[in-house]
Design a protein around this motif. Structure first.
Motif, PDB file in Angstrom:
ATOM      1  N   ARG A   1       0.826  -1.201   0.000  1.00 32.47           N
ATOM      2  CA  ARG A   1       0.000   0.000   0.000  1.00 32.47           C
ATOM      3  C   ARG A   1       0.865   1.258   0.000  1.00 32.47           C
ATOM      4  O   ARG A   1       1.827   1.380   0.739  1.00 32.47           O
ATOM      5  CB  ARG A   1      -0.912   0.041   1.232  1.00 32.47           C
ATOM      6  N   GLY A   2       0.521   2.203  -0.866  1.00 36.11           N
ATOM      7  CA  GLY A   2       1.255   3.452  -0.970  1.00 36.11           C
ATOM      8  C   GLY A   2       2.474   3.380  -1.864  1.00 36.11           C
ATOM      9  O   GLY A   2       3.059   4.410  -2.182  1.00 36.11           O
ATOM     10  N   ARG A   3       2.873   2.176  -2.285  1.00 38.14           N
ATOM     11  CA  ARG A   3       4.026   2.043  -3.178  1.00 38.14           C
ATOM     12  C   ARG A   3       3.581   2.254  -4.622  1.00 38.14           C
ATOM     13  O   ARG A   3       2.405   2.116  -4.965  1.00 38.14           O
ATOM     14  CB  ARG A   3       4.659   0.653  -3.045  1.00 38.14           C
ATOM     15  N   VAL A   4       4.549   2.537  -5.491  1.00 36.02           N
ATOM     16  CA  VAL A   4       4.259   2.758  -6.904  1.00 36.02           C
ATOM     17  C   VAL A   4       4.635   1.513  -7.691  1.00 36.02           C
ATOM     18  O   VAL A   4       5.765   1.016  -7.598  1.00 36.02           O
ATOM     19  CB  VAL A   4       5.028   3.984  -7.436  1.00 36.02           C
ATOM     20  N   LEU A   5       3.697   1.013  -8.449  1.00 39.49           N
ATOM     21  CA  LEU A   5       3.904  -0.207  -9.219  1.00 39.49           C
ATOM     22  C   LEU A   5       4.959   0.023 -10.295  1.00 39.49           C
ATOM     23  O   LEU A   5       4.891   0.987 -11.060  1.00 39.49           O
ATOM     24  CB  LEU A   5       2.580  -0.638  -9.850  1.00 39.49           C
ATOM     25  N   ALA A   6       5.954  -0.873 -10.348  1.00 40.51           N
ATOM     26  CA  ALA A   6       7.080  -0.694 -11.265  1.00 40.51           C
ATOM     27  C   ALA A   6       6.863  -1.369 -12.617  1.00 40.51           C
ATOM     28  O   ALA A   6       7.619  -1.120 -13.556  1.00 40.51           O
ATOM     29  CB  ALA A   6       8.363  -1.224 -10.615  1.00 40.51           C
TER      30      ALA A   6
ATOM     31  N   GLY B   1      -3.427   1.766  -3.828  1.00 41.76           N
ATOM     32  CA  GLY B   1      -4.322   2.037  -2.715  1.00 41.76           C
ATOM     33  C   GLY B   1      -5.178   0.819  -2.429  1.00 41.76           C
ATOM     34  O   GLY B   1      -4.996  -0.250  -3.037  1.00 41.76           O
ATOM     35  N   PRO B   2      -6.140   0.940  -1.519  1.00 43.91           N
ATOM     36  CA  PRO B   2      -6.965  -0.205  -1.142  1.00 43.91           C
ATOM     37  C   PRO B   2      -7.664  -0.892  -2.310  1.00 43.91           C
ATOM     38  O   PRO B   2      -7.706  -2.127  -2.368  1.00 43.91           O
ATOM     39  CB  PRO B   2      -7.974   0.408  -0.167  1.00 43.91           C
TER      40      PRO B   2
ATOM     41  N   GLY C   1      -7.192  -4.805  -3.578  1.00 44.84           N
ATOM     42  CA  GLY C   1      -8.308  -5.731  -3.696  1.00 44.84           C
ATOM     43  C   GLY C   1      -8.361  -6.372  -5.071  1.00 44.84           C
ATOM     44  O   GLY C   1      -8.550  -7.595  -5.198  1.00 44.84           O
ATOM     45  N   LEU C   2      -8.179  -5.576  -6.121  1.00 49.31           N
ATOM     46  CA  LEU C   2      -8.187  -6.109  -7.477  1.00 49.31           C
ATOM     47  C   LEU C   2      -7.025  -7.062  -7.703  1.00 49.31           C
ATOM     48  O   LEU C   2      -7.190  -8.140  -8.295  1.00 49.31           O
ATOM     49  CB  LEU C   2      -8.139  -4.956  -8.486  1.00 49.31           C
ATOM     50  N   LEU C   3      -5.834  -6.694  -7.227  1.00 48.30           N
ATOM     51  CA  LEU C   3      -4.668  -7.566  -7.405  1.00 48.30           C
ATOM     52  C   LEU C   3      -4.870  -8.909  -6.710  1.00 48.30           C
ATOM     53  O   LEU C   3      -4.436  -9.953  -7.209  1.00 48.30           O
ATOM     54  CB  LEU C   3      -3.416  -6.863  -6.890  1.00 48.30           C
ATOM     55  N   THR C   4      -5.526  -8.897  -5.562  1.00 48.44           N
ATOM     56  CA  THR C   4      -5.853 -10.149  -4.892  1.00 48.44           C
ATOM     57  C   THR C   4      -6.809 -10.969  -5.749  1.00 48.44           C
ATOM     58  O   THR C   4      -6.629 -12.187  -5.908  1.00 48.44           O
ATOM     59  CB  THR C   4      -6.490  -9.865  -3.519  1.00 48.44           C
ATOM     60  N   SER C   5      -7.812 -10.309  -6.326  1.00 52.32           N
ATOM     61  CA  SER C   5      -8.810 -11.016  -7.137  1.00 52.32           C
ATOM     62  C   SER C   5      -8.201 -11.656  -8.383  1.00 52.32           C
ATOM     63  O   SER C   5      -8.675 -12.705  -8.832  1.00 52.32           O
ATOM     64  CB  SER C   5      -9.930 -10.060  -7.542  1.00 52.32           C
ATOM     65  N   VAL C   6      -7.183 -11.036  -8.968  1.00 57.76           N
ATOM     66  CA  VAL C   6      -6.591 -11.604 -10.186  1.00 57.76           C
ATOM     67  C   VAL C   6      -5.481 -12.599  -9.876  1.00 57.76           C
ATOM     68  O   VAL C   6      -4.808 -13.089 -10.778  1.00 57.76           O
ATOM     69  CB  VAL C   6      -6.062 -10.497 -11.123  1.00 57.76           C
ATOM     70  N   GLY C   7      -5.270 -12.899  -8.580  1.00 55.75           N
ATOM     71  CA  GLY C   7      -4.334 -13.961  -8.218  1.00 55.75           C
ATOM     72  C   GLY C   7      -2.910 -13.531  -7.958  1.00 55.75           C
ATOM     73  O   GLY C   7      -2.017 -14.380  -7.856  1.00 55.75           O
TER      74      GLY C   7
END
Length: 394
Positions: free
Chosen positions: A31-36, A151-152, A156-162
């Motif tokens: 959370r709060g990090r920037v996706l690389a 963010g939250p 949640g989406l990243l969890t849903s896509v595995g």
């Protein structure tokens, strides 16, 4: 020779900064990090066809002419095993439950008698009230793009896509080093450190205080080395003007690549920046004036964009519409302002140079570029939020 502009000095500071190398972290730490890098979904969202409403799963062909009665062959809730729907029958189904094979329509309860056999009173086309597999995010598609500050909802989406882990830029480590004998002796409270530590933390940096240090070259040099060794970016306050005790400038102007000089801004004219080589790393150092209002204004202009760049975020400029005319000057003027009820901003009365109390009553600093005109009400100007949150203010 004219003083460099605010924009020129901002470019000078950012030239010393590159995004931190990505690391792989668990979602719980992201959370709060920037996706690389883009994250491609391993699973579809939703993962199967399911009911979007409570009702009855049917074949659209069986309810083309209504009213019609169908025997109820079972009940399916979310997580249940799913029987096949035979022609000429219905299955009672709950929201989120997997759609039985053979069904292509969910008839809401309120369109039926709700009994067994069920009397269907109203019909719809095939696919109504059904969420199809992957209609939100298909398996193999990009779920969240590189450069997104997580963010939250992203987690949640990243969890849903595995996704269990993600590549992110590390949280920048920001070292804050204040200077001044008056601070060390306790004659003057070190408000700069308090302000800049809080602002850096709110912007998403991992902050650490390394001062105050006295106006002594050896003491400053040692503290600076400690700060650089433990940080990705160091900011100093004080000691950059032309006085006898300006220790920051005295120590660093001998270092290759450091720049010191006046910038065409008020308050905060004396500035400096460069980078130190520490243990094989090049650590940017931004040197700010010591007056609290000038230090914080300079931090917002130059240091927060550098924090964004380290975190992998692009520059960002905020603007607002003036609610009152503003007299520009011969250099960029930073004026405390408050928003009105319509989202416009007007300067607060008073002299900003040393007025921490005035700054505390403001919402933002107006950045009024140098000119010989009065900037009229209704014109847009750049603004610096005085209370940057962890949304990557820059």
């Amino acid at each position: 020779m004219t003083d460099p502009s605010v924009a020129e000095h901002r470019r000078r500071v950012l030239a010393e900064v590159t995004a931190l190398a990505p690391v792989e972290v668990p979602l719980a730490e992201a959370r709060g990090r920037v996706l690389a890098a883009d994250v491609v979904g391993r699973l579809a969202v939703p993962p199967f066809d399911h009911a979007a409403m409570d009702g009855f799963a049917v074949r659209a062909a069986d309810v083309a002419d209504v009213p019609v009665e169908l025997p109820v062959a079972g009940v399916v809730a979310a997580g249940d095993a799913v029987p096949r729907l035979e022609p000429g029958s219905a299955i009672r189904i709950m929201t989120g439950a997997e759609l039985p094979p053979g069904a292509d329509l969910v008839v809401p309860f309120e369109w039926t008698s709700g009994t067994d056999p069920v009397r269907v009173l109203r019909t719809a086309a095939s696919g109504r009230h059904v969420r199809r597999t992957g209609e939100d995010v298909a398996a193999g598609a990009v779920a969240v793009s590189a450069g997104t500050r997580l963010g939250p909802v992203h987690l949640g989406l990243l969890t849903s896509v595995g996704a269990a882990t993600v590549p992110v830029h590390p949280r920048p480590r920001l070292g804050v080093l204040s200077t001044g004998a008056e601070l060390v002796a306790g004659h003057v409270p070190d408000s700069n450190s308090a302000t800049l530590l809080a602002a850096g933390e709110a912007a998403g940096a991992a902050v650490r205080r390394f001062g105050p240090v006295a106006d002594d070259p050896d003491a400053f040099r040692a503290a600076l080395h400690d700060a650089a060794a433990a940080s990705d970016l160091v900011v100093t306050t004080g000691g950059v003007s032309a006085g006898d005790h300006d220790v920051v400038k005295a120590v660093l102007r001998a270092e290759p690549g450091f720049w010191f000089g006046p910038v065409a801004m008020k308050p905060g004219r004396p500035q400096g920046c460069g980078a130190l080589d520490v243990a094989g790393r090049r650590v940017p150092v931004v040197t700010l004036p010591g007056t609290p209002v000038a230090a914080y204004a300079s931090f917002l202009l130059y240091v927060l964009p550098a924090v964004r760049a380290l975190a992998g975020l692009p520059p960002r400029t905020r603007t607002a519409v003036l609610a009152a005319p503003v007299q520009a000057g011969d250099r960029t003027v930073l004026l405390p302002g408050r928003y009105d009820g319509r989202g416009r901003i007007a300067p607060l009365p008073g002299h900003v140079g040393h007025a921490q109390g005035l700054l505390a009553r403001a919402d933002a600093l107006l950045v009024v570029p140098a000119s010989d005109r009065v900037v009229p009400e209704g014109e847009e100007v750049e603004v610096l939020a005085l209370h940057p949150e962890e949304d990557g203010h820059g």
